[in-house]
Scaffold this active site. Structure first.
Site, short mmCIF file in Angstrom:
data_model
loop_
_atom_site.label_atom_id
_atom_site.label_comp_id
_atom_site.label_asym_id
_atom_site.label_seq_id
_atom_site.Cartn_x
_atom_site.Cartn_y
_atom_site.Cartn_z
N GLU A 36 1.07 -0.94 0.08
CA GLU A 36 0.51 0.05 -0.59
C GLU A 36 1.03 1.21 -0.33
O GLU A 36 1.58 1.78 1.31
CB GLU A 36 -0.51 -0.23 1.27
CG GLU A 36 -2.19 -1.22 1.34
CD GLU A 36 -2.25 -1.59 2.54
OE1 GLU A 36 -2.22 -1.08 3.02
OE2 GLU A 36 -3.13 -2.69 2.40
N LEU A 93 -5.92 -1.37 -0.72
CA LEU A 93 -5.66 -1.44 0.52
C LEU A 93 -6.35 -2.60 1.24
O LEU A 93 -7.35 -3.25 2.06
CB LEU A 93 -6.14 -0.34 1.12
CG LEU A 93 -6.11 0.03 3.17
CD1 LEU A 93 -6.77 1.23 3.32
CD2 LEU A 93 -6.63 -0.92 3.73
N GLU A 120 -4.35 -6.11 2.95
CA GLU A 120 -3.22 -7.14 3.22
C GLU A 120 -3.79 -8.59 2.88
O GLU A 120 -2.53 -9.61 2.43
CB GLU A 120 -2.97 -7.08 4.40
CG GLU A 120 -2.19 -6.27 5.11
CD GLU A 120 -3.44 -4.61 5.44
OE1 GLU A 120 -5.04 -4.93 5.33
OE2 GLU A 120 -3.22 -3.38 5.16
N GLN A 133 1.73 -2.11 6.11
CA GLN A 133 1.54 -0.57 6.08
C GLN A 133 2.11 -0.87 7.86
O GLN A 133 3.28 0.08 7.73
CB GLN A 133 0.84 0.01 5.55
CG GLN A 133 0.80 1.24 5.45
CD GLN A 133 0.27 1.74 4.70
OE1 GLN A 133 -1.20 2.21 5.25
NE2 GLN A 133 0.08 2.69 4.02
N PHE A 134 1.67 -1.59 8.84
CA PHE A 134 2.00 -1.45 9.62
C PHE A 134 1.68 -3.02 10.60
O PHE A 134 0.70 -4.11 9.58
CB PHE A 134 0.67 -0.62 10.82
CG PHE A 134 1.25 0.93 10.01
CD1 PHE A 134 2.19 1.19 11.15
CD2 PHE A 134 0.82 1.13 9.26
CE1 PHE A 134 2.50 2.76 10.94
CE2 PHE A 134 0.70 2.61 9.08
CZ PHE A 134 2.20 3.32 9.73
N PHE A 147 -3.42 -9.81 10.98
CA PHE A 147 -4.10 -10.47 11.54
C PHE A 147 -5.36 -10.68 9.88
O PHE A 147 -5.34 -11.29 9.59
CB PHE A 147 -5.44 -9.96 12.04
CG PHE A 147 -4.66 -9.68 13.94
CD1 PHE A 147 -4.46 -11.63 14.16
CD2 PHE A 147 -3.65 -8.95 14.28
CE1 PHE A 147 -3.89 -11.29 15.40
CE2 PHE A 147 -3.74 -8.78 15.59
CZ PHE A 147 -3.60 -10.30 15.97
N HIS A 206 -1.51 0.38 15.44
CA HIS A 206 -0.30 0.33 14.86
C HIS A 206 0.75 0.26 15.79
O HIS A 206 1.71 -0.31 14.91
CB HIS A 206 -0.36 1.99 14.24
CG HIS A 206 -0.89 2.17 13.31
ND1 HIS A 206 -2.89 2.65 13.44
CD2 HIS A 206 -1.31 2.82 11.46
CE1 HIS A 206 -3.49 2.26 11.96
NE2 HIS A 206 -2.34 2.52 11.32
#
Length: 325
Positions: free
Chosen positions: A29, A58, A60, A82-83, A88, A129
């Site tokens: 992303e 966006l 995962e 991204q974080f 999950f 995050h």
């Protein structure tokens, strides 16, 4: 040699491997034109083109599925989550597919995927995050988990991870991205995965840590030295597989140990290290092996994170308990 921050060293490692191997692909992303949230991929799309460095939706789970397929076709995908708090959404791709590929196919296929992701507290991020979820990955057979603490280590470990034929989770502590610089070779070099590093020699106590807690441990060791106490600090660098030999060699020398992690106490990497020490070197111990960790609660809102996160003062307090046992 060049003076680099950790984020610069990571970018340099990606650039180095993309120049070396056209099969290395970077995606995630906002990693293309924007260069990622932290600019870890800045300039890579401009150099290597949109076919090798590209943005994804966006999603995962989609990023993970794409990485699996590309790996099966001979590419070396380096996707960015991204974080890591969002892992999950992609954990089935990691634990259910990538980690089992070699076993499931009887060695015919593998997943040469390196998943990069920022994590860690101390920088006032929004909820979900900063979570330290490395324990989930370390419990997954077939996946290697790497957490560098310095720019030099970050570049050498990331190059090794990209070249590895099995999946690697490469976690980058956000607080370390731009907190300091050090000399990093501008050419290619590798650091073997699964090998810890003794960051400081000592004889009275062993502190075992990884990520940002390595720096808190070194600060604690420097303070303890003022009191005449010699402390050895081990940076695990790879938390799965663990470098058991380096840990045990140090503990047999010092006779005392504490293990430090930023994550919550329950079922963490520290607990595993303590168990390995007890199983292999209990007769060398002069005191119980203790842990310094965060509390077993959800990560707090940013206003309270400095109270929640372990720091060098907590390490000194625990070290003195072990030294005075």
């Amino acid at each position: 040699m060049a003076q680099m921050t950790m984020i610069q060293a990571i970018t340099d490692a990606l650039r180095t491997e993309m120049r070396n191997d056209e099969k290395v692909l970077v995606f995630g992303e906002d990693v293309g034109v924007n260069g990622g949230v932290f600019r870890a991929t800045e300039g890579l799309q401009q150099e290597f083109g949109e076919e090798r460095v590209f943005d994804t939706p966006l999603a995962e789970s989609g990023i993970g599925g794409l990485a699996i397929g590309l790996g099966l076709q001979g590419y070396r995908p380096v996707p960015e989550i991204q974080f890591f708090g969002f892992v999950f959404e992609v954990i089935d791709s990691i634990a259910g597919q990538m980690a089992r590929m070699r076993f499931r196919s009887g060695g015919r296929y593998n997943s040469p995927v390196t998943i990069r992701s920022p994590f860690g507290g101390g920088v006032h991020t929004p909820e979900m995050h900063a979570d330290s979820l490395e324990g989930l990955m370390a419990q997954t057979p077939g996946v290697k988990v790497v957490i560098p603490s310095t720019p030099y280590d970050a570049k050498g470990l990331l190059i090794s991870a990209i070249r590895d034929n099995d999946p690697v989770i490469f976690l980058e502590h956000m607080k370390l991205y731009r907190s300091f610089r050090e000399e990093v070779p501008e050419g290619e070099y590798t650091i073997p995965l699964g090998v810890a590093d003794v960051k400081r020699e000592g004889t009275d106590l062993t502190i075992i840590a990884y990520g940002a807690m390595v720096h808190e441990s070194l600060k604690a060791a420097a303070e303890l030295e003022k009191e005449g106490k010699s402390v050895e600090v081990i940076d695990l660098r790879t938390i799965s597989p663990l470098d058991i030999d380096t840990i045990i060699t140090s503990v047999e020398k010092t006779g005392r140990a504490i293990v430090v992690q930023e994550a919550q106490k329950q079922a963490g990497i520290a607990a595993n290290v303590v168990a390995e020490i007890n199983e292999r070197a209990i007769l060398s111990l002069e005191a119980p092996v203790l842990r310094v960790t965060a509390a077993d609660t959800v990560y707090p809102f940013s206003q309270a994170e400095q109270v929640w996160l372990p720091n060098y003062k907590d390490i000194i307090e625990t070290a003195n308990k072990v030294l005075n046992f």
